[in-house]
Write an enzyme that holds these catalytic residues in place. Sequence first.
Site, PDB file in Angstrom:
ATOM      1  CD  GLU A  83       4.200   0.663   6.712  1.00  8.77           C
ATOM      2  OE1 GLU A  83       5.114   0.978   7.498  1.00  8.77           O
ATOM      3  OE2 GLU A  83       3.703   1.482   5.899  1.00  8.77           O
TER       4      GLU A  83
ATOM      5  CG  ASP B 199      -0.189  -0.045   2.531  1.00  9.96           C
ATOM      6  OD1 ASP B 199       0.786  -0.812   2.632  1.00  9.96           O
ATOM      7  OD2 ASP B 199      -0.582   0.677   3.473  1.00  9.96           O
TER       8      ASP B 199
END
Length: 488
Positions: free
Chosen positions: A146, A79
């Site tokens: 994350e 991400d």
Amino acid sequence: MNEHLDALTPTLVWQHFRTLCNTPRPSGHEAQLVELLEAWAETQGMTHDRDAFGNLRLCKSATPGYEHVPGLILQGHLDMVAQANAGHAHDFQRDPIATYVADGWLHAEGTTLGADNGLGVAAILALLEDPELTHGPLEALFTLEEETSMGGALHLAENWLEGERLLNLDSEDHGEVFIGCAGGADVVVNAQLPSAALRDDECLLRLSLTGLKGGHSGLDIHQPLGNANRLLVRVLRSLEDVDARLLSYQGGTLRNAIPREAFADIALPVDEQQEALAIVKELTQTLQRELGSGDEGMRLVAEPISPSGDVEPLTLDASTMLVAALHAAPCGVERMSADVPGVVETSNNLGVVSLDKGRFHLCALVRSLHDSAVVAMADRFKALFGLIGARVNVEHGYPGWVPNPDGDLLKRFKACHQSLLGKQPAVKVIHAGLECGILGSKYPHLDMLSFGPTIRGAHSPDERVELATVDEFWGLLRALVEDLAHNS
């Protein structure tokens, strides 16, 4: 899109980074990329699987004759932070990231670039594809979410990974290697505060504080950067002299990005409006002097606005108490480390603050090299905001990564760095939430380190990566993987 990336070297790395730029992947929306990588792995003859959370693992067998080499895990997160400049229309769930090169750096047009952690992911994919690489058994671990919660690492399946060593490729300073990191937790504050209707003798002002640089709330927290929430709250505090009542507030968008902008609507007596404008004008000059060249772009504007519909600012007492609590809240560096010179030990970022129809919300990110200090600062928030009747929860806590300066993997890395680049790397502990701390808590046997190319402005639209360091980062990564194969 981003065809110009194919002309950059190392070719394999940039080709994969182009794919990442062209595939939307904000936190919580990585599914399209996961499916694409699974399809790619099958074309490469690799196996793949996911754990219950959705973290992706790609496995590549060892080069023939190197099956005995201890397994190596290559790790990054899929991400990216979704931040765009004000006025720049971009749908992070649909639109690709548009990139351009300037003065040896790769940038994005008006948005975050996603080099954090896209270049680490691209380098891992390039290693898996490299037909000339000699290696032992490889596992590529790609975690999710994350940037928002460390969710992928926190929910990583146990007894799933098989490797004995792990390379995290989520660092942002070429020439440095990280062997420890801070832990952290989100502090979430919510309250429903009393309000009262706008009086006939009151008018409305809109305050806009914009133009700050922003940055990563861990890596950049010690820099001379303004926090938009901290600064606008200071303005609100000064306006208490004219009996200002807070109507609405919106500052920051991510708890792990130093806020660049904040906006507030206030109600105040009509006959105090000119005094309020004078206070804001004077304070603008004061703040600009204080920020200096560290954040010279700061702009503070106050302008009258007309009421729309039913308008109910907070009561004067509620507004005063809320502003006081925000003004007193910890923000920035709390303490420098006594054991690791030059490293921030404990900090807090007032990341997201909002007020709408009396509903107050705050999300702060506390970080520390000591888990006990995270708990202590979170408790300070509970004590402070408990005074105004708010509910305070501590969420998404994650452990720090205790340094191991005597690890074999670090010794091998330093030798490769010296051989390839002619100098020793700087061995560092980072004030940011690398996933290594969480991974190490689940797989305590792992020998780990983290390194990467030079990235600046992460988590902001100023994010950029220095092209020359990507080339050296790739060469070092490749050399280390081969060294681990030949000398095990």
